[in-house]
Design a protein around this motif. Structure first.
Motif: not given
Length: 1030
Positions: A256-257, A287-294, A329-339, A342-345
């Motif tokens: 839904f994002a 933010c609890a279910v979203y990732g950097q992509k969304e 938001l910051t916690a979500c960006l901190s927890c996302s697994v990056l390739r 990939a850019e560190d958002l």
């Protein structure tokens, strides 16, 4: 012949069934449906027989008749679906599916039948899908009534609960069908069910296919919820129920994002407060279910909206939700697994936050400095990475700004911001010391804190003390040199006389840091305090008559404050006890206030030790014998008694010693308490002083056996000890002790010791288990009381014993308490004891601080006041009416004490019958009665305005008269009641407005400031009475 009889018997029930069917279908009666269902459940008929009886009704050309027939069948199935066989379910499903094509009048009854069948455990595989397909294809749900739409949602819910895999086999067709059913729904009862269905569709991985956006649109059209429940709504649906249910849907999937985030940004930027709050809270949940992509494409807009709300909003709630959203938001960006590529958002996002906020930190006088700091701290608190990133960028700037600005208020603002960032460091742990962001700033931070601690500004000192405490909480951050300097500053601040705020804060910080660094405080602070204690400087009176915080008093407080670690307690406790012993030897001129100050420090140490059993036992076995020893020594007859020995026997000093002993006993385990009680009881009963530190006394200690009045006074210390023991600790020689206490309680030579003995006796009675021994003790007490009341010399002592024994029994609901309370009520008419008996009701209803307390393990029932009120107030009222005029004030006083301490919800139902007595009590000349009654009436004016309005004339007259009382407390309470009167309906008060305003001009010139303050407040409210908006 037999066959004919059997046919007749079989035909009889069928004819009865047909009669019931006819009554329901054609007679429009509702009762037969329940009767048929009951007969089916009892085995009288089968469902097949019901269908046969309905045959003509189900095929009737009139739609209403067909509807009634199907309605009867559906109501039967709703109650009997568990009895159906699989074959019956199949036929019924086919029948109902076919009838979905029938006239619109028939459809509601058909849906009820399908709901019943959806609950059947005999439903064969595949039929759930068949039913839903038929509903989606044949029923135009939006044209149905609310209850029928709710039935459709219930059918879907039932099948999703019991036939999940079958429905998933439908694929996206099921989702699309449900979207058609839900589209346009407006009733909140149905929406709650629909939102749960959507949430289950997503959380249980039903196929959404190409209908993700459609499903989002059909639910998001309700966002934000704008619903106000009608008054007296029987369904109890609240706005928050819908908000939370919809939020659970919107925040349930990242798919839904792309649709939701633009909607949230739009609503945050709107002018509607509720929409802002709902949107920020929903973003927080997403933010609890979203990732950097969304989030990636929407981060700039989200940050801009949040920043604007925090910078510009006038609502604290919006600001708080904005900060919470930024944190998430910051916690979500901190927890996302990056390739790897990939850019560190997170870094780029935090860089934007820093860029927009850091320049405001350089303007400590401007209004955006705190919003900027809050935004940065909200982001920094989200993760260790974010905290490190922001701390390394912000701390150098703030440190530079602190040195750049010289004004204390600016420095305080900057240091408070630094403190906020330092507190965030406590949330994260680092494996290596070098990884900690604060390590590289440690020297600068310590220098800055020490500058703040030496600044003349009290407010800057307070922030400096808090910052030092937070720095000290960082593991391995402060060096030994830093700690030595910190201890030195805290020592200096602990002796400040100019401002008590810094003094209190320094003591609190010392206690916190001692628990973390006991060695540093033992090495650097304790020697200074010991040296200071030896000076023995006396207290000096302030100009305003209060005691000034002398260095001696501050030293005692500092010793108790740092007693937060077991190793330190083993050094501070001997110091305090040694100080008392030195005074006992006559080395120091001692005043009662000094001994009380030492006792207060000892009590504070005991309270701190209660958290640690080992330290607590050390305190008890060290302090209690020492205090008993000093008191026993002071009670011995000597040719030249020291000053302290006289001081130790004064009432207030003995009370302070008793408080220490009680505090040091309440938390003992039963095993340790037994060890202690086997030493202390022989001391008082047999004069065995072997366990005391210095047990060489010039004469025997016999507080009970014809001992001196000085020795009898020490029963107060015994009371504190035995009344603080756990209930299951057996006291040796209890019978002898109780007899001695009874005897001493009636000695008229020393009221202090006789009262202490009465309290001790009552405390032991309260804890004693039921049985023959308790009954014997009670009989002894009653006999002693009656004998004493009959004698002229011991009446006051016997009355005191009666009062305490009554309280002990009232608290535990003992049956004898009723008789003793009646005896006390009878004494209200006694010319000598009547006033004291009236005050005794205050003792019975109030909480004690020394004996009969829950902390001291007394048996205190939870609603003893309510029970006392119910049992005794009628007798008080009856006694008042029957009493002679000269003793009526005693009854009023007793009644006022009872009502004043009664929970107001209990008093309100009885108010109409008791109010006339309360109003009469205001005319009583006793200021205690007046004050107690006013305290009782003030909350009633706020909670029962309609009842009080009936007596407004009397209330106004009485309150105004008491506003000129000779007692300041009564004048203040009367003016507070005048203020509370303005909560009564305005039409009732307006006739008195001008009179009250004139009368309240007099207390405006009262000689006491607190009275003038209340007069201004009350008169202002009366001036506004009847004006628009009041």
């Amino acid at each position: 012949m037999a066959a004919a009889t059997a046919l007749e018997e079989a035909a009889a029930p069928m004819s009865a069934l047909c009669g019931l069917v006819q009554d329901f279908v054609m007679g429009q009666q509702e009762g037969p449906a329940d009767q048929v269902a009951a007969d089916v459940k009892s085995g009288g008929y089968t469902v097949l027989q019901v269908v046969e009886a309905l045959g003509s009704s189900l095929e009737n050309p009139e739609p209403r008749t067909r509807a009634r027939g199907i309605q009867l069948l559906s109501q039967v199935l709703l109650q009997c679906h568990s009895l159906l066989l699989e074959k019956e379910v199949v036929h019924l499903i086919l029948f109902y599916e076919n009838r979905l094509k029938d006239h619109h009048l028939v459809i509601p009854s058909v849906l009820q039948g399908l709901r019943a069948l959806s609950l059947s455990v005999a439903l064969p595989p595949g039929l759930a899908v068949s039913v839903l397909k038929a509903i989606f294809q044949e029923v135009h749900v939006q044209s149905l009534l609310q209850v029928d739409r709710h039935t459709v949602f219930s059918i879907i819910t039932n099948f999703m609960r019991s036939r999940e895999e079958e429905l998933k086999g439908l694929g996206a067709d099921f989702t699309f069908g449900f979207i058609q059913v839900m589209d346009g729904e407006k009733d909140p009862r149905n929406l709650l069910v629909a939102f749960r269905i959507v949430h289950d569709l997503i959380s249980k991985d039903y196929s959404l296919g190409p209908f993700v956006e459609e499903l989002f649109e059909v639910t998001s059209c309700y966002f934000p919820i704008d619903f106000t429940p009608p008054p007296n709504d029987p369904y109890g649906i609240q706005r928050d129920d819908l908000i939370l249910s919809l939020r659970a849907v919107l925040a349930s999937t990242p798919r839904f994002a792309e649709f939701l985030l633009p909607l949230l940004i739009e609503k945050v930027d709107s002018e509607i407060l509720s929409a802002k709050l709902d949107s920020l809270q929903t973003l927080n949940a997403c933010c609890a279910v979203y990732g950097q992509k969304e989030l990636k494409d929407f981060l700039p807009s989200l940050w801009a909206s949040i920043r604007r709300e925090v910078f510009q909003t006038a609502s604290e709630r919006v600001e708080a939700e904005g900060l919470a959203a930024l944190h998430s938001l910051t916690a979500c960006l901190s927890c996302s697994v990056l390739r790897a590529d990939a850019e560190d958002l997170l870094d780029s996002f935090l860089s934007n936050v820093l860029q927009d906020c850091r320049h405001h930190l350089c303007e400590p006088d401007m209004k955006l400095v705190w919003p900027s700091a809050k935004l940065l701290q909200a982001a920094a608190g989200a993760s260790a990475r974010a905290c490190e990133h922001i701390t390394r960028n912000v701390l150098p700037l703030l440190l530079e700004q602190f040195h750049k600005h010289s004004q204390s208020n600016q420095r305080r603002t900057i240091l408070e911001m630094i403190l906020g960032f330092l507190k965030l460091q406590q949330k994260w742990s680092y494996e290596e010391k070098d990884e900690r962001p604060l390590t590289s700033f440690k020297d600068q931070l310590c220098s800055l804190v020490f500058m703040a601690l030496t600044d003349p500004s009290t407010q800057l000192q307070l922030v400096g003390i808090r910052t030092l405490t937070v720095l000290g909480a960082q593991p391995d951050l402060l060096s030994s040199g830093d700690l030595e300097l910190a201890v030195g500053h805290l020592y200096r601040l602990s002796f400040l006389e100019e401002d008590s705020q810094s003094w209190v804060a320094a003591l609190e910080a010392s206690g916190t840091l001692t628990a973390l660094y006991p060695g540093a405080f033992s090495s650097h602070l304790l020697p200074k305090l010991a040296k200071e204690l030896q000076r023995g400087e006396s207290d000096v009176a302030r100009e305003d008559g209060l005691m000034k915080c002398s260095r001696h008093f501050c030293c005692l407080q500092a010793l108790s404050a740092i007693s937060t670690h077991p190793s330190v307690v083993k050094e501070t406790l001997p110091l305090l006890l040694q100080h008392l012993c030195q005074a006992n030897k006559g080395n120091v001129v001692t005043e009662p206030s000094e001994v009380i100050a030492v006792c207060q420090s000892l009590q504070q140490v005991a309270e701190k030790c209660q958290q640690d059993p080992e330290s607590y036992w050390y305190f008890h076995k060290t302090a209690v014998p020492c205090l008993f020893g000093l008191a026993v020594q002071a009670s011995m007859p000597e040719k030249e008694s020291s000053v302290l020995r006289k001081v130790l026997l004064e009432d207030e000093v003995l009370a302070a010693l008793a408080s220490v002993i009680g505090t040091a006993t309440t938390h003992l385990s039963p095993e340790l308490a037994v060890q202690s009680v086997t030493c202390i009881m022989p001391l008082f009963l047999d004069g065995n002083t072997s366990f005391l530190p210095e047990n060489s006394f010039p004469s025997r200690f016999q507080p009970f056996q014809d001992g001196s009045s000085a020795q009898r006074r020490l029963v107060a210390l015994l009371t504190a000890f035995v009344c603080s023991l756990p209930r299951n600790v057996e006291i040796p020689q209890l019978t002898r002790l109780m007899q001695e206490l009874l005897e001493q309680s009636c000695c008229h030579g020393c009221p202090f010791s006789s009262t202490a003995a009465a309290k001790c006796f009552a405390g032991l009675l309260n804890k004693h288990p039921p049985g023959q021994q308790l009954d014997e003790f009670l009989q002894l007490a009653v006999d002693t009381v009656e004998t004493g009341l009959a004698s002229g010399s011991s009446r006051n002592q016997a009355f005191t014993l009666l009062l305490w024994v009554t309280k002990a029994l009232v608290l535990r609901y003992h049956p004898l308490s009723t008789c003793l309370t009646s005896r006390l009520t009878g004494l209200l008419s006694d010319p000598e004891l009547g006033p004291a008996a009236a005050d005794g009701f205050s003792l019975l209803m109030s909480d004690c601080t020394d004996v009969l307390t829950r902390a001291g393990h007394a048996d205190v029932r939870i609603m003893f006041r309510q029970r006392f009120f119910t049992d005794n107030v009628p007798a008080l009222v009856q006694g008042f009416h029957a009493a002679p005029q000269d003793v009526k004030p005693n009854y009023l006083k007793g009644l006022s004490h009872v009502l004043n301490r009664l929970p107001k919800p209990v008093l309100l139902p009885e108010l109409p019958t008791l109010l006339s007595l309360l109003l009469e009590a205001l005319s009583c000349p006793d200021s205690v009665v007046q004050l107690s009654t006013l305290s009782c009436l003030q909350p009633l004016l706020l909670e029962a305005p309609q009842i009080m309005s009936l007596h407004v004339d009397t209330l106004v007259t009485k309150f105004l008269a008491l506003s000129s009382s000779h007692s300041m407390a009564v004048r203040i309470a009367a003016l507070q009641c005048m203020h509370a009167l303005t909560r009564l309906p305005a039409p009732v008060l307006l006739p008195y407005k001008s009179r009250v305003i004139r009368a309240l001009a007099k207390p405006l010139d009262d000689k006491k400031r607190l009275v003038r303050k209340e007069a201004v407040s009350a008169r202002g409210e009366w001036f506004l009475l009847g004006s628009p908006g009041s």
